[in-house]
Each structure stands twice: as C-alpha cells, then as structure tokens.
Scaffold this motif. Structure first.
Motif, short mmCIF file in Angstrom:
data_model
loop_
_atom_site.label_atom_id
_atom_site.label_comp_id
_atom_site.label_asym_id
_atom_site.label_seq_id
_atom_site.Cartn_x
_atom_site.Cartn_y
_atom_site.Cartn_z
N LEU A 157 0.84 -1.20 0.00
CA LEU A 157 0.00 0.00 0.00
C LEU A 157 0.87 1.24 0.00
O LEU A 157 1.71 1.42 0.90
N LEU A 158 0.68 2.09 -1.00
CA LEU A 158 1.35 3.39 -1.03
C LEU A 158 0.46 4.36 -0.28
O LEU A 158 -0.48 4.94 -0.84
N THR A 159 0.72 4.52 1.01
CA THR A 159 -0.15 5.31 1.86
C THR A 159 0.11 6.81 1.69
O THR A 159 1.15 7.24 1.20
N ARG A 160 -0.89 7.60 2.11
CA ARG A 160 -0.82 9.07 2.03
C ARG A 160 -0.55 9.53 0.60
O ARG A 160 0.20 10.48 0.37
N ILE A 161 -1.18 8.85 -0.34
CA ILE A 161 -0.98 9.21 -1.74
C ILE A 161 -1.52 10.60 -2.03
O ILE A 161 -1.10 11.26 -2.99
N ASP A 162 -2.43 11.10 -1.17
CA ASP A 162 -2.96 12.45 -1.35
C ASP A 162 -1.91 13.53 -1.15
O ASP A 162 -2.10 14.68 -1.56
N LYS A 163 -0.79 13.18 -0.51
CA LYS A 163 0.29 14.15 -0.31
C LYS A 163 0.99 14.49 -1.63
O LYS A 163 1.70 15.50 -1.72
N ILE A 164 0.81 13.65 -2.64
CA ILE A 164 1.37 13.92 -3.96
C ILE A 164 0.24 14.51 -4.80
O ILE A 164 -0.64 13.79 -5.27
N THR A 165 0.23 15.81 -4.96
CA THR A 165 -0.92 16.50 -5.52
C THR A 165 -0.97 16.44 -7.05
O THR A 165 -2.04 16.57 -7.64
N SER A 166 0.16 16.25 -7.70
CA SER A 166 0.19 16.19 -9.15
C SER A 166 -0.18 14.78 -9.63
O SER A 166 0.46 13.80 -9.22
N GLU A 167 -1.19 14.68 -10.48
CA GLU A 167 -1.59 13.38 -11.01
C GLU A 167 -0.46 12.75 -11.82
O GLU A 167 -0.24 11.54 -11.79
N ARG A 168 0.27 13.59 -12.54
CA ARG A 168 1.41 13.07 -13.31
C ARG A 168 2.45 12.46 -12.39
O ARG A 168 2.99 11.38 -12.67
N ASP A 169 2.75 13.14 -11.28
CA ASP A 169 3.74 12.63 -10.34
C ASP A 169 3.24 11.34 -9.67
O ASP A 169 4.02 10.43 -9.40
N ARG A 170 1.95 11.29 -9.38
CA ARG A 170 1.38 10.07 -8.79
C ARG A 170 1.59 8.87 -9.71
O ARG A 170 2.05 7.81 -9.28
N GLN A 171 1.22 9.05 -10.97
CA GLN A 171 1.32 7.93 -11.91
C GLN A 171 2.79 7.52 -12.12
O GLN A 171 3.09 6.33 -12.26
N LYS A 172 3.68 8.49 -12.14
CA LYS A 172 5.10 8.18 -12.27
C LYS A 172 5.59 7.37 -11.08
O LYS A 172 6.33 6.39 -11.23
#
Length: 298
Positions: A157-172
């Motif tokens: 589980l990649l927790t606190r994923i909301d801390k990464i606000t950029s969708e591009r950065d999340r997918q990367k």
C-alpha cells in the motif's frame, strides 16, 4: 510455522512498514473501531495481535506465558520480555482473520528481533509505504529477508498518496514502485487512509482515495487464504455464506442520491434503519454503515 499449525486457525494478516507509515491507522480503519488507546501514539510497543471477541487484553512473554495487562497502559509491556500483546474487538472482519500490528521496521530505538520473532505467525502482509518516500532501500532489504512464500499473499500500500498533488507525479511514482516490486507482492495499491474515512459523503472522492480498490483486493486475499485451509472461529471451515466479507471501516458512500423515503402512516412511529456497507468483489454490492473514526496514527 508448519502447514498443520497454519491450518488450525484463521489467517493472520501482519501490518508492516517503516515507522509512521500508517500501519495502526490502517488497523483502526479495517476494523472500524479504535482498539489502541490514543495515549500510546508515540510509545514503542511490541507487536499487537488483534482478534475477535471481548476478552481482557493480555501480553505473552518469550516463553509463551500470559499476563494480564491494562489496555490503557500497554506501554508498560517490557519490550525485551514480550513476544506480543493480545487484544480483542467485536468486529466482523476479525471473524475471518486476525490482524498483527507490527512495530516500525526502521525504529532505531527498537531491535528488529521484536518483530522478526513474530513474522512466522503471518499468513499474509499488508505493507505500508509512505508515498512521498515510497519503497525505500531499507524497506526493500527487509522485505527481501522475509519468507518468499509471503510474496503472493501480500499487498503493498502506497499510503498518504494524497500528499502527492500532481496526477502526473502520482502515476510516475506508481509505475516506478510497481516496476521495482514486480513479483514481490500480489498488488501495489495507492491509498489515502484518511480520505477513505473523512470523505464518506462524496463517492467520487472516496473512490479516488483508493479505498474501494484496496477493499476488493483484500477480500480476494482473505478468500484465497481461507480456501488454502484456514478455518473459522469455531473450528469449522469458513462457509461460502461468509462471502462477501464486510469490512466495517471501509465505508463506501452511495454513488447516487437515495430516493426520498415513502411517508410512514400517521399511526405508525417513524422507523430508523441503520445503514451498513457490504463490501465485496462486486462493485454493485454496497450497503453502508458508518463506524468510528480511525484511532491512533502510526
């Protein structure tokens, strides 16, 4: 642990990861209540084994002896003498599995032996990795030291994923971690544990939190472990009727507004019906209940 031992009880799911990765928040979310007192938030604890029931809490020493312990004073348990603390909660998920909340693997003030001596009890693992520094080299090294038969019984589980606000950065980030952990977990799933409970009036936000995807994979994992030979709380095989499971803390809001209730006859008293959520691998099977907010963060 032998195969005979594992077949004699419910599956045990260990919650693992580095310190402050969200393990205990996850535990409280899963069972829909607050099993650990708030005052031990910053306290070092030995592994905490959570089972179904209402029996008093106790600790187990390294020789297997049991000692009563005050649930509000778990910090009194001596780390160098305690194998684990056992607590009980009356929640439906715990009829299907036990949870084992492990200490953080990176805590410099705690020997790794504290959790290493309990890993043989685990049938599967939910590994929490903080999204802002996901899958550090220290995590990879510890995971590589664990029994390989856990790999296909565990979720990352990649927790606190909301801390990464950029969708591009999340997918990367997700692509990177999935590539680095290929074959080491059943799935790598992004999730915001706090959003999963705080945004229960907004289905789109709740869905974006990753809670529904996680719930489906967890249900599949528990079913798989049960089919491998685990038994229910009364010593009987887990029945087909036990599926789908309900996970009280993962509460899905309705995807569309409910129609207004029909007016009750004037002669009848108003009827108040509790709402519960029934989570299953089918996205259409939702009926909701709101349980307590998560307890201590970790």
């Amino acid at each position: 642990m032998t195969q005979v031992d594992k077949a004699s009880r419910k599956p045990c799911i260990a919650l693992m990861g580095e310190f402050s990765a969200g393990k205990s928040t996850l535990a409280n979310l899963l069972i829909g209540s607050d099993p650990l007192p708030v005052q031990v938030i910053a306290t070092q604890l030995p592994p905490v084994w959570i089972s179904h029931g209402d029996a008093p809490a106790f600790r187990v020493d390294l020789d297997g002896n049991q000692f009563a312990i005050d649930l509000d004073n778990l910090a009194e348990a001596p780390l160098d003498e305690t194998a684990y603390i056992k607590i009980f909660c009356d929640e439906e998920l715990l009829l299907q599995c036990d949870l084992l909340d492990m200490p953080g693997i990176s805590d410099p003030n705690m020997s790794s032996e504290v959790w290493q001596r309990m890993i043989s009890k685990a049938d599967g693992v939910l590994w929490c990795s903080h999204a802002t520094q996901a899958w550090r080299q220290s995590e990879a090294a510890v995971w590589a030291s664990l029994p390989p038969d856990l790999y296909q019984r565990s979720l990352l589980l990649l927790t606190r994923i909301d801390k990464i606000t950029s969708e591009r950065d999340r997918q990367k980030l997700i692509r990177r971690v999935r590539a680095e952990t290929e074959g080491l977990f059943l799935q790598c799933l992004p999730i915001s544990l706090l959003q999963a409970t705080a945004e229960q009036d907004d289905y789109d936000v709740w869905l974006k939190s990753g809670a529904e995807d996680f719930a489906k994979h967890l249900v599949d994992l528990l079913h798989s472990l049960s089919e491998d030979g685990a038994v229910g709380p009364e010593g009987q095989s887990l029945p087909e009727a036990a599926k789908p499971l309900r996970i009280s803390g993962l509460v899905a809001p309705d995807s569309a507004p409910a129609p207004p209730p029909a007016p009750a006859p004037q002669t009848a008293a108003p009827q108040i019906m509790p709402r519960r959520v029934r989570l299953s691998p089918s996205p259409q099977d939702r009926a909701c209940a709101r349980d307590g907010a998560p307890g201590r963060p970790s």
